[in-house]
Design a protein around this motif. Structure first.
Motif, PDB file in Angstrom:
ATOM      1  N   ILE B 124       0.855  -1.206   0.000  1.00 57.55           N
ATOM      2  CA  ILE B 124       0.000   0.000   0.000  1.00 57.55           C
ATOM      3  C   ILE B 124       0.888   1.253   0.000  1.00 57.55           C
ATOM      4  CG2 ILE B 124      -1.525   1.406   1.485  1.00 57.55           C
ATOM      5  CD1 ILE B 124      -3.148  -0.660   0.093  1.00 57.55           C
ATOM      6  N   ILE B 125       1.906   1.222   0.854  1.00 53.52           N
ATOM      7  CA  ILE B 125       2.788   2.404   0.952  1.00 53.52           C
ATOM      8  C   ILE B 125       3.530   2.631  -0.376  1.00 53.52           C
ATOM      9  CG2 ILE B 125       4.880   3.312   2.088  1.00 53.52           C
ATOM     10  CD1 ILE B 125       3.804   1.988   4.698  1.00 53.52           C
ATOM     11  N   LEU B 126       4.044   1.537  -0.932  1.00 52.58           N
ATOM     12  CA  LEU B 126       4.840   1.700  -2.159  1.00 52.58           C
ATOM     13  C   LEU B 126       3.974   2.041  -3.373  1.00 52.58           C
ATOM     14  CD1 LEU B 126       7.377  -1.247  -1.688  1.00 52.58           C
ATOM     15  CD2 LEU B 126       7.780   1.165  -1.261  1.00 52.58           C
ATOM     16  N   ARG B 127       2.819   1.391  -3.463  1.00 54.33           N
ATOM     17  CA  ARG B 127       1.991   1.595  -4.661  1.00 54.33           C
ATOM     18  C   ARG B 127       1.113   2.857  -4.539  1.00 54.33           C
ATOM     19  NH1 ARG B 127       1.611   1.109  -9.978  1.00 54.33           N
ATOM     20  NH2 ARG B 127      -0.532   1.178 -10.680  1.00 54.33           N
ATOM     21  N   ASP B 128       0.349   2.926  -3.453  1.00 54.52           N
ATOM     22  CA  ASP B 128      -0.677   3.974  -3.385  1.00 54.52           C
ATOM     23  C   ASP B 128      -0.160   5.288  -2.799  1.00 54.52           C
ATOM     24  OD1 ASP B 128      -2.467   2.300  -4.543  1.00 54.52           O
ATOM     25  OD2 ASP B 128      -3.288   1.541  -2.666  1.00 54.52           O
ATOM     26  N   ILE B 129       0.827   5.213  -1.921  1.00 55.62           N
ATOM     27  CA  ILE B 129       1.339   6.471  -1.344  1.00 55.62           C
ATOM     28  C   ILE B 129       2.540   6.958  -2.147  1.00 55.62           C
ATOM     29  CG2 ILE B 129       2.292   7.594   0.716  1.00 55.62           C
ATOM     30  CD1 ILE B 129       0.612   5.641   2.395  1.00 55.62           C
ATOM     31  N   GLN B 130       3.495   6.062  -2.368  1.00 58.15           N
ATOM     32  CA  GLN B 130       4.690   6.480  -3.122  1.00 58.15           C
ATOM     33  C   GLN B 130       4.491   6.445  -4.638  1.00 58.15           C
ATOM     34  OE1 GLN B 130       7.748   7.593  -1.836  1.00 58.15           O
ATOM     35  NE2 GLN B 130       6.633   7.719   0.095  1.00 58.15           N
ATOM     36  N   GLN B 131       3.378   5.846  -5.066  1.00 53.61           N
ATOM     37  CA  GLN B 131       3.021   5.819  -6.500  1.00 53.61           C
ATOM     38  C   GLN B 131       4.088   5.146  -7.368  1.00 53.61           C
ATOM     39  OE1 GLN B 131       0.083   8.197  -7.762  1.00 53.61           O
ATOM     40  NE2 GLN B 131      -0.441   7.486  -5.730  1.00 53.61           N
ATOM     41  N   LEU B 132       4.654   4.049  -6.839  1.00 53.03           N
ATOM     42  CA  LEU B 132       5.675   3.338  -7.622  1.00 53.03           C
ATOM     43  C   LEU B 132       5.009   2.361  -8.592  1.00 53.03           C
ATOM     44  CD1 LEU B 132       8.346   2.506  -4.887  1.00 53.03           C
ATOM     45  CD2 LEU B 132       8.238   4.487  -6.374  1.00 53.03           C
ATOM     46  N   SER B 133       5.749   2.011  -9.633  1.00 50.96           N
ATOM     47  CA  SER B 133       5.209   1.060 -10.618  1.00 50.96           C
ATOM     48  C   SER B 133       5.297  -0.365 -10.050  1.00 50.96           C
ATOM     49  CB  SER B 133       6.010   1.148 -11.907  1.00 50.96           C
ATOM     50  OG  SER B 133       7.315   0.661 -11.685  1.00 50.96           O
ATOM     51  N   TYR B 134       4.556  -1.270 -10.667  1.00 51.80           N
ATOM     52  CA  TYR B 134       4.600  -2.666 -10.221  1.00 51.80           C
ATOM     53  C   TYR B 134       6.021  -3.220 -10.334  1.00 51.80           C
ATOM     54  CZ  TYR B 134      -0.512  -2.771 -10.172  1.00 51.80           C
ATOM     55  OH  TYR B 134      -1.827  -2.522  -9.875  1.00 51.80           O
ATOM     56  N   GLU B 135       6.714  -2.835 -11.397  1.00 58.05           N
ATOM     57  CA  GLU B 135       8.083  -3.345 -11.621  1.00 58.05           C
ATOM     58  C   GLU B 135       9.018  -2.874 -10.489  1.00 58.05           C
ATOM     59  OE1 GLU B 135       6.340  -1.721 -14.076  1.00 58.05           O
ATOM     60  OE2 GLU B 135       5.796  -3.595 -15.069  1.00 58.05           O
ATOM     61  N   GLU B 136       8.863  -1.616 -10.114  1.00 59.16           N
ATOM     62  CA  GLU B 136       9.702  -1.097  -9.034  1.00 59.16           C
ATOM     63  C   GLU B 136       9.398  -1.830  -7.718  1.00 59.16           C
ATOM     64  OE1 GLU B 136      10.726   3.554  -9.722  1.00 59.16           O
ATOM     65  OE2 GLU B 136       8.602   3.049  -9.839  1.00 59.16           O
ATOM     66  N   ILE B 137       8.114  -2.063  -7.469  1.00 59.07           N
ATOM     67  CA  ILE B 137       7.730  -2.767  -6.231  1.00 59.07           C
ATOM     68  C   ILE B 137       8.306  -4.186  -6.226  1.00 59.07           C
ATOM     69  CG2 ILE B 137       5.775  -3.590  -4.832  1.00 59.07           C
ATOM     70  CD1 ILE B 137       4.196  -1.162  -5.981  1.00 59.07           C
ATOM     71  N   GLU B 138       8.289  -4.822  -7.407  1.00 67.71           N
ATOM     72  CA  GLU B 138       8.872  -6.176  -7.494  1.00 67.71           C
ATOM     73  C   GLU B 138      10.353  -6.138  -7.118  1.00 67.71           C
ATOM     74  OE1 GLU B 138       8.135  -7.501 -11.518  1.00 67.71           O
ATOM     75  OE2 GLU B 138       6.018  -7.022 -11.263  1.00 67.71           O
ATOM     76  N   LYS B 139      11.056  -5.130  -7.629  1.00 67.87           N
ATOM     77  CA  LYS B 139      12.495  -5.041  -7.346  1.00 67.87           C
ATOM     78  C   LYS B 139      12.744  -4.749  -5.869  1.00 67.87           C
ATOM     79  CE  LYS B 139      14.016  -3.538 -11.886  1.00 67.87           C
ATOM     80  NZ  LYS B 139      14.219  -2.358 -12.704  1.00 67.87           N
ATOM     81  N   ILE B 140      11.916  -3.915  -5.282  1.00 63.92           N
ATOM     82  CA  ILE B 140      12.132  -3.523  -3.886  1.00 63.92           C
ATOM     83  C   ILE B 140      11.783  -4.667  -2.930  1.00 63.92           C
ATOM     84  CG2 ILE B 140      11.288  -1.973  -2.045  1.00 63.92           C
ATOM     85  CD1 ILE B 140      10.861   0.107  -4.400  1.00 63.92           C
ATOM     86  N   THR B 141      10.659  -5.310  -3.196  1.00 59.29           N
ATOM     87  CA  THR B 141      10.194  -6.342  -2.247  1.00 59.29           C
ATOM     88  C   THR B 141      10.743  -7.728  -2.578  1.00 59.29           C
ATOM     89  OG1 THR B 141       8.223  -6.721  -3.585  1.00 59.29           O
ATOM     90  CG2 THR B 141       8.038  -5.108  -1.803  1.00 59.29           C
ATOM     91  N   GLY B 142      11.171  -7.918  -3.807  1.00 55.12           N
ATOM     92  CA  GLY B 142      11.657  -9.237  -4.220  1.00 55.12           C
ATOM     93  C   GLY B 142      10.512 -10.198  -4.505  1.00 55.12           C
ATOM     94  N   LEU B 143       9.303  -9.661  -4.592  1.00 53.35           N
ATOM     95  CA  LEU B 143       8.145 -10.517  -4.881  1.00 53.35           C
ATOM     96  C   LEU B 143       7.938 -10.605  -6.384  1.00 53.35           C
ATOM     97  CD1 LEU B 143       5.684  -8.980  -2.239  1.00 53.35           C
ATOM     98  CD2 LEU B 143       6.892 -11.161  -2.039  1.00 53.35           C
ATOM     99  N   SER B 144       7.246 -11.682  -6.802  1.00 51.23           N
ATOM    100  CA  SER B 144       6.978 -11.828  -8.233  1.00 51.23           C
ATOM    101  C   SER B 144       5.844 -10.892  -8.643  1.00 51.23           C
ATOM    102  CB  SER B 144       6.589 -13.272  -8.537  1.00 51.23           C
ATOM    103  OG  SER B 144       5.335 -13.531  -7.944  1.00 51.23           O
ATOM    104  N   SER B 145       5.709 -10.711  -9.939  1.00 50.70           N
ATOM    105  CA  SER B 145       4.711  -9.787 -10.474  1.00 50.70           C
ATOM    106  C   SER B 145       3.293 -10.150 -10.017  1.00 50.70           C
ATOM    107  CB  SER B 145       4.818  -9.805 -12.001  1.00 50.70           C
ATOM    108  OG  SER B 145       3.703  -9.207 -12.556  1.00 50.70           O
ATOM    109  N   GLY B 146       2.965 -11.453 -10.139  1.00 51.64           N
ATOM    110  CA  GLY B 146       1.631 -11.909  -9.751  1.00 51.64           C
ATOM    111  C   GLY B 146       1.372 -11.696  -8.274  1.00 51.64           C
TER     112      GLY B 146
END
Lengths: 303, 168
Positions: B124-146
């Protein structure tokens, strides 16, 4: 599209990340379905609030606090075991030095026995040649000390306790003659115009023999005084480390910083200082022969 | 050290904001942000340019916040002083333009974010507050796209429910 499909797309629709065609279909559905419309409105409001969460700002002292912490942590890197090890090694070295330098004193040197004195001097000088890495005395020091009559022990003490390079940090131009015996380099923070005035004063000082050095000091604005923290920054930048820092009750020196700089970054360190301040006899200081590993520096911050 | 100071000045707001949203409290955010920069300083040599520097700082910040939020001491403080640790918007907003109602809603949203489990909170913080892209969130969290997408969907629904309950 049914309600379930529409609801799964509401967030993307609010975000604006669905294709235009799909967006039209969703809005057409929302016009007909009150439940989905209500859901859409709630999500739209929630996303609006989240996006509208205003930015918070760290306190004004945040940067200083971080830098302070980083410096503290850097010094803590040497853990207690390493520290104890270093202390033990230092103690051993001191003991070895005591034993080594006590031996030549076994036959007492009579002031009248010049022959003995000469041979002892020669022995120590030979030792210096055979073990150059142990003699880490700045040429200025060695020249001065070796010219003395009976200062072999003095030389040893200086080697143990004194750093190779002494830099004086002055708040105003200082007459070179006043300090040249002590300092290898003098760092000025005074602007170039002040330096010109200072050089003129120095020339006139040569002519007037009886003038006191204090008279020729040129006052400079207080903001141009280099802070010890700035110097600390330069030392850390050069991968050096601060060994100790103490306030002096000296009449001329207010503070002394002892530091160690790796030999490979010594020249860059002097270059950095020269860029920021004005280092007198810069090229001489820069090109001195330095030990292989590191060089110790004492920075005297003048009053 | 000068270069590092410039770095801290450039990223302090970004890091502090993330820490504030994770911890919900100014003092905790200060500590976390400070720890983040210490970590950055200590590990700057391990930055391999595989991602952007900003992404790397995001990752360090999220990890520091994760350790803090999941620590026993933090949870004990939260449970002991839960009500006092909730956000007081008056503490960080002096703008008269922000209406009372808006402030109250923001406070409720922060309280709801506080109640989310960590993995929901981070997306929530990365996507909705920081407005990061899904790709950036994947890189930061190490989670897969799905996983990122499904976590975001679940986190938003959970947040909506929490907010609804808080509003009652």
């Amino acid at each position: 599209m049914n309600c379930e499909k529409i609801r799964s797309l509401i967030y993307d629709c609010v975000e604006g990340s669905v294709p235009e065609e799909q967006k039209k279909q969703i809005h057409q559905h929302l016009e007909k379905c009150a439940a989905c419309y209500s859901e859409y409105k709630q999500i739209e409001e929630l996303m609006g609030i989240i996006k509208g969460l205003h930015e918070v700002h760290p306190p004004d002292h945040f940067v200083e606090s971080v830098l302070q912490k980083v410096i503290e942590k850097k010094y803590q890197k040497t853990g207690p075991v390493i520290l104890l090890g270093r202390i033990a090694v230092a103690q051993i070295i001191v003991l070895v030095m005591i034993v080594l330098f006590k031996q030549p004193q076994q036959p007492p040197i009579s002031p009248l026995n010049e022959g003995n004195r000469t041979s002892l001097k020669e022995t120590v000088q030979k030792e210096q040649v055979s073990k150059p890495e142990e003699i880490r005395v700045h040429p200025e020091f060695s020249k001065k000390q070796m010219s003395g009559q009976d200062n072999l022990n003095f030389l040893t003490i200086r080697k143990e306790q004194e750093p190779e390079i002494v830099l004086q940090l002055a708040s105003r131009p200082v007459i070179m003659k006043e300090t040249e015996e002590k300092a290898a380099g003098i760092i000025f923070s005074a602007p170039a115009s002040e330096m010109r005035k200072q050089r003129e004063k120095e020339v006139s000082m040569d002519k007037i023999q009886n003038s006191k050095p204090e008279e020729s000091r040129v006052p400079v604005p207080s903001e141009s005084i280099p802070q010890s923290t700035e110097i600390t920054g330069h030392i850390l930048n050069a991968n050096g480390r601060i060994l100790s820092e103490k306030t002096m009750e000296d009449t001329k020196i207010s503070r002394v910083v002892f530091a160690e700089i790796p030999a490979h970054s010594y020249k860059n360190f002097i270059d950095d200082l020269n860029e920021k301040f004005q280092v007198k006899n810069y090229s001489e200081i820069r090109d001195i022969s330095i030990p292989e590993t590191s060089i110790r520096i004492r920075i005297e911050i003048l009053k | 050290m000068y270069a590092f100071e410039v770095l801290v000045r450039r990223y302090q707001n970004m890091v502090y904001n993330i820490c504030f949203r994770f911890t919900g409290e100014a003092h905790e955010a200060f500590d976390c942000a400070q720890d983040t920069f210490i970590k950055v300083y200590q590990n700057i040599k391990s930055f391999k340019h595989l991602s952007s520097f900003k992404t790397w700082i995001y990752r360090v910040t999220v990890n520091i916040c994760k350790n803090r939020v999941l620590s026993r001491q933090y949870r004990m403080r939260k449970s002991a002083y839960g009500s006092e640790l909730t956000v007081n918007v008056e503490d960080y907003s002096n703008s008269p333009a922000v209406s009372y109602e808006k402030k109250r809603l923001q406070e409720l949203v922060q309280c709801a974010i506080d109640k989310l489990p960590f993995d929901h909170k981070q997306v929530i913080i990365l996507r909705d507050i920081q407005q990061l892209s899904y790709e950036e969130i994947e890189k930061i969290t190490g989670l897969s796209s799905g996983t990122v997408k499904s976590k975001i969907a679940r986190a938003r629904n959970r947040l909506k429910e929490l907010l609804r309950n808080l509003k009652k």
